[in-house]
Design an enzyme around this catalytic site. Structure first.
Site, PDB file in Angstrom:
ATOM      1  N   MET A  87       6.421  -2.607  -3.578  1.00  0.00           N
ATOM      2  CA  MET A  87       6.464  -1.157  -3.578  1.00  0.00           C
ATOM      3  C   MET A  87       8.105  -0.499  -3.271  1.00  0.00           C
ATOM      4  SD  MET A  87       2.641  -0.379  -1.861  1.00  0.00           S
ATOM      5  CE  MET A  87       2.742  -1.616  -0.923  1.00  0.00           C
ATOM      6  N   ASP A 109      -9.290  -2.887  -9.464  1.00  0.00           N
ATOM      7  CA  ASP A 109      -7.759  -2.091  -9.343  1.00  0.00           C
ATOM      8  C   ASP A 109      -6.849  -2.154 -10.310  1.00  0.00           C
ATOM      9  OD1 ASP A 109      -7.986  -1.266  -6.754  1.00  0.00           O
ATOM     10  OD2 ASP A 109      -6.754  -2.567  -5.980  1.00  0.00           O
ATOM     11  N   LYS A 142      -5.180   3.878 -11.419  1.00  0.00           N
ATOM     12  CA  LYS A 142      -4.946   5.337 -12.407  1.00  0.00           C
ATOM     13  C   LYS A 142      -5.298   5.162 -13.736  1.00  0.00           C
ATOM     14  CE  LYS A 142      -1.005   6.111  -9.349  1.00  0.00           C
ATOM     15  NZ  LYS A 142      -0.619   4.922  -8.701  1.00  0.00           N
TER      16      LYS A 142
END
Ligand code: SAH
Length: 252
Positions: A169, A31, A53
């Protein structure tokens, strides 16, 4: 196949079990939030697939990751799925395990130190100091989908009863959560934002709930970060001049 918590970034915070699993792995799916240093334990011959990403332009779709894990495991590879922090704390570890189990695979899960804990410890903050808190609530600031809308006003009423909030987050939605939390918590409630907890790049800022969005902006803080809210942070603002060291500073 094994879901492994890679901890908050500092490889010294890996569990012994996690290190053993990483050493055994022939395929590692990694990840975004997994610290580079953690991969030092991987075999040289291991295939490392970045599924966050940084592996491409956009995040790899979850369904693709799950299919890949399944096909590699079915080929007989020792598959390790490395997830930041703890696999079962906001990491979709539960969804992945369900999918793999449905495909008939056996899935082990190994704990990691979740970033919320690492963030608090890096500030020297005991999350449940009994003078200030009955408990601690881990909550996501990034509720997805209409039915996942979090009632921040309700949560703030609970927090006001003496619960520390550890918000994951939350940075990108800071305005919304600040407004919600102010419905029951006073603006002077102490708050801290910790970015890149446990890594050499760690940065933090200490302030109050009323100043949250301003603090994030003026300090240029961004994801990944943890926001801690509550009276357990009392005294920290006064000591703000002394910048706490990242957890791995002693090892450097
Ligand atoms: N399973 C992870 C959480 C995944 S959700 C865990 O247990 O830590 C992703 C969020 O985790 C980020 O948006 C951020 O809020 C937090 N996070 C992950 N790593 C972090 C780090 N090193 N420092 C601060 N926050 C981090």
């Amino acid at each position: 196949m094994t879901l492994v918590g890679a901890g908050p970034g500092d490889p010294e915070l890996l569990t012994v079990k996690a290190i053993k699993a990483i050493r055994r792995a022939t395929v590692l799916l990694v990840d975004d939030l997994v610290g580079e240093g953690v991969l030092r334990y991987a075999r040289r011959s291991a295939r490392i697939v970045y599924v966050g990403k940084r592996g491409g332009c956009a995040s790899t779709p979850q369904a693709f990751i799950e299919r890949l894990m399944q096909s590699e495991a079915q080929k007989g590879e020792q598959v390790v799925r490395l997830k930041g922090g703890d696999p079962f704390v906001f990491g979709r570890g539960g969804e992945e395990r369900e999918h793999l189990r449905a495909a008939g695979l056996e899935v082990d899960v190994i704990n990691g130190i979740t970033s919320g804990l690492a963030a608090a410890t890096s500030l020297g903050v005991p999350l449940t100091h009994r003078d200030h808190a009955h408990g601690v609530i881990f909550v996501t600031g990034h509720a997805k989908g209409a039915d996942a809308q979090l009632d921040w006003a309700q949560l703030s009423a609970t927090a006001a009863q003496g619960f520390t909030l550890v918000i994951y987050m939350g940075v990108s939605q800071a305005g919304q959560l600040q407004a919600g939390l102010l419905s029951a918590l006073p603006p002077h409630t102490p708050l801290a934002v910790v970015q890149h907890a446990s890594l050499p790049a760690q940065r933090h800022a200490v302030g109050t709930l009323g100043g949250l969005t301003h603090l994030i902006e003026s300090e240029g803080l961004g994801s990944p970060a943890i926001i801690v809210v509550g009276d357990v942070l009392r005294g920290l603002a006064a000591a703000q001049g002394q910048q706490p060291q990242p957890l791995n500073a002693a090892a450097a």
